[in-house]
Write an enzyme that holds these catalytic residues in place. Structure first.
Site, short mmCIF file in Angstrom:
data_model
loop_
_atom_site.label_atom_id
_atom_site.label_comp_id
_atom_site.label_asym_id
_atom_site.label_seq_id
_atom_site.Cartn_x
_atom_site.Cartn_y
_atom_site.Cartn_z
N ASN A 1 -10.22 -0.14 0.15
CA ASN A 1 -8.76 -0.06 0.18
C ASN A 1 -8.22 -0.60 -1.16
OD1 ASN A 1 -6.03 -0.45 0.59
ND2 ASN A 1 -6.25 -1.42 2.60
N CYS B 1 0.81 -1.22 0.00
CA CYS B 1 0.00 0.00 0.00
C CYS B 1 0.84 1.27 0.00
CB CYS B 1 -0.93 0.01 1.21
SG CYS B 1 -1.97 -1.45 1.29
N HIS C 1 -3.38 7.09 3.03
CA HIS C 1 -3.82 5.80 2.49
C HIS C 1 -5.24 5.54 2.98
CE1 HIS C 1 -4.02 1.72 1.34
NE2 HIS C 1 -3.78 1.20 2.53
O1 UT7 Z 1 -3.86 -1.60 3.39
C1 UT7 Z 1 -2.98 -2.09 4.34
C2 UT7 Z 1 -3.36 -1.60 5.63
N1 UT7 Z 1 -4.50 -2.35 6.13
C3 UT7 Z 1 -5.18 -1.83 7.10
O2 UT7 Z 1 -4.89 -0.72 7.47
C4 UT7 Z 1 -6.21 -2.66 7.81
C5 UT7 Z 1 -6.11 -2.36 9.27
N2 UT7 Z 1 -7.08 -3.03 10.08
C6 UT7 Z 1 -8.38 -2.71 10.11
O3 UT7 Z 1 -8.82 -1.83 9.37
C7 UT7 Z 1 -9.28 -3.37 11.10
O4 UT7 Z 1 -8.49 -4.08 12.02
C8 UT7 Z 1 -10.33 -4.31 10.46
C9 UT7 Z 1 -11.36 -3.48 9.70
C10 UT7 Z 1 -9.63 -5.27 9.52
C11 UT7 Z 1 -11.05 -5.09 11.54
O5 UT7 Z 1 -11.68 -4.20 12.45
P1 UT7 Z 1 -11.62 -4.48 14.02
O6 UT7 Z 1 -12.39 -3.45 14.68
O7 UT7 Z 1 -10.15 -4.61 14.36
O8 UT7 Z 1 -12.40 -5.84 14.14
P2 UT7 Z 1 -11.89 -7.24 14.69
O9 UT7 Z 1 -10.96 -7.87 13.71
O10 UT7 Z 1 -11.40 -7.06 16.10
O11 UT7 Z 1 -13.23 -8.05 14.72
C12 UT7 Z 1 -14.29 -7.69 15.58
C13 UT7 Z 1 -15.40 -8.68 15.38
C14 UT7 Z 1 -14.95 -10.13 15.49
O12 UT7 Z 1 -15.99 -10.87 16.09
P3 UT7 Z 1 -15.91 -11.24 17.66
O13 UT7 Z 1 -14.64 -12.05 17.79
O14 UT7 Z 1 -15.84 -9.94 18.37
O15 UT7 Z 1 -17.17 -12.01 17.86
C15 UT7 Z 1 -14.84 -10.56 14.04
O16 UT7 Z 1 -15.02 -11.95 13.86
O17 UT7 Z 1 -15.96 -8.51 14.07
C16 UT7 Z 1 -15.95 -9.80 13.40
N3 UT7 Z 1 -15.77 -9.56 11.98
C17 UT7 Z 1 -16.78 -9.31 11.15
N4 UT7 Z 1 -18.11 -9.23 11.34
C18 UT7 Z 1 -18.87 -8.94 10.28
C19 UT7 Z 1 -14.60 -9.52 11.28
N5 UT7 Z 1 -14.85 -9.25 9.99
C20 UT7 Z 1 -16.20 -9.10 9.89
C21 UT7 Z 1 -17.06 -8.82 8.80
N6 UT7 Z 1 -18.39 -8.74 9.05
N7 UT7 Z 1 -16.62 -8.60 7.54
#
Ligand code: UT7
Length: 324
Positions: A273, A103, A243
């Site tokens: 993204n 990225c 980004h």
């Molecule tokens: O381009 C390179 C740079 N990349 C980035 O900058 C990405 C950086 N990371 C992020 O943007 C975030 O960490 C994410 C958007 C990927 C994830 O957000 P988060 O707030 O960190 O969510 P999480 O991974 O902690 O997941 C929270 C919950 C989980 O469920 P439980 O364990 O709390 O029951 C996940 O299983 O959300 C669940 N979850 C989803 N639910 C619905 C994860 N993905 C999804 C989804 N839809 N697509």
């Protein structure tokens, strides 16, 4: 800039994985993304973006002496996709190579291209950033497949006696975190086998939480370094183009850097993204929307796989009359 015609709204993804428009919007700020058709591969979008950039710059293709294509999703592993673009554009005098910084690729490419001009080696350089994550995503992995979109952006760089263009750049990496965003198989460390293919080793995987934490910290510190290296303070920045990965990362950056939100250009809602393409897509749309004037000081900042990150300050040097 060039993006595929096909628009995929969040609702459509609920037919593939257990997700919702509400989750995607509230956790990321993404509403839709563009996804490529089978005949729209990386060199196709890269060529389309480059053609626009060449036309808008008003130069002859034969003037281009170097093509730098930032991508981590090339047409194929070998040879460089930049060479395909060079042939598509019929550039008789150009060297061409791919640059892999995920990225952060556009900011890396802009820096390399500028330095090549400043060294006197080249007079006109084409920098393209293109990524098609749709081809490397596991469309059953809701933790990644909802986040990305496809696209390409390009700029033409030329020498100028005026104090315009790249004022400063900070390029960094931390390879000890390589596993947090990667494609495990298909290279020389783990050549693709039928077993690895069955196990999905050819798909992109990401530890989102870990990436998030590093992205906020490293984009903040490198932005401050780039601003200081340009001899400026943060309040002298007219426009910030970060980004476009997650609106919460952008908000955290705004708070930490104390850049008013109305100076930060965001188009994440419409494209998701787009990896290396995200900064030039936003730059292109910011220019078209009248955000950039001659002399505007623009802060670019990106973070991606590697880890790599990069921040740069650019003095916009194109009169707005040239920007459609
Ligand atoms: O381009 C390179 C740079 N990349 C980035 O900058 C990405 C950086 N990371 C992020 O943007 C975030 O960490 C994410 C958007 C990927 C994830 O957000 P988060 O707030 O960190 O969510 P999480 O991974 O902690 O997941 C929270 C919950 C989980 O469920 P439980 O364990 O709390 O029951 C996940 O299983 O959300 C669940 N979850 C989803 N639910 C619905 C994860 N993905 C999804 C989804 N839809 N697509």
């Amino acid at each position: 800039m060039a993006v595929p015609a096909r628009v995929v709204a969040n609702a459509e993804l609920t037919t593939l994985v257990d997700t919702s428009d509400e989750w995607i919007r509230s956790r990321t700020g993404i509403g839709q993304r563009r996804l490529a058709a089978p005949d729209e591969y990386t060199s196709v979008l890269a060529t389309a973006a480059a053609q626009q950039a060449i036309a808008r710059a008003g130069i002859e293709p034969a003037q281009i002496e170097l093509v730098i294509l930032a991508t981590c999703t090339p047409d194929r592993l070998f040879p460089a996709t930049a060479c395909t673009v060079q042939a598509n554009l019929n550039l008789p005098h150009a060297g061409a190579f791919d640059l892999v910084a995920a990225c952060s690729g556009f900011v890396y490419g802009l820096t390399v291209g500028t330095r090549m001009i400043q060294s006197g080696a080249h007079r006109t350089v084409l920098v393209i950033a293109a990524d098609l994550f749709s081809h490397i995503l596991n469309w059953h992995d809701r933790a990644t497949c909802v986040l990305f979109g496809d696209g390409a952006g390009a700029v033409v760089l030329q020498a100028t006696p005026e104090p315009l263009g790249l004022l400063s750049a900070v390029l960094r990496s931390a390879g000890q975190h390589e596993q947090h965003m990667a494609i495990a198989a298909g290279g020389t460390r783990q050549p693709l086998t039928p077993e690895l293919l069955d196990a999905g080793g050819h798909f992109f995987t990401m530890n989102g939480g870990e990436v998030y934490r590093h992205a906020v910290r490293d984009m903040t510190t490198s932005s401050l370094e780039a601003v200081a290296a340009a001899g400026l303070t943060i309040d002298a920045i007219d426009v910030m183009i970060p980004h476009q990965a997650n609106i919460r990362i952008i908000d955290a950056l705004a708070n930490r850097l104390m850049v008013p939100r109305e100076r930060i250009f965001v188009n994440l809602e419409r494209y998701g993204n787009t990896s290396a393409a995200s900064v030039p897509l936003a730059l292109c749309e910011a220019a078209a929307a009248g955000w950039l004037n001659a002399g505007s000081r623009v802060l670019l900042s990106a973070f991606g796989g590697g880890f790599t990150w990069a921040s740069a300050v650019v003095r916009w040097g194109i009169p707005t009359t040239l920007v459609p």
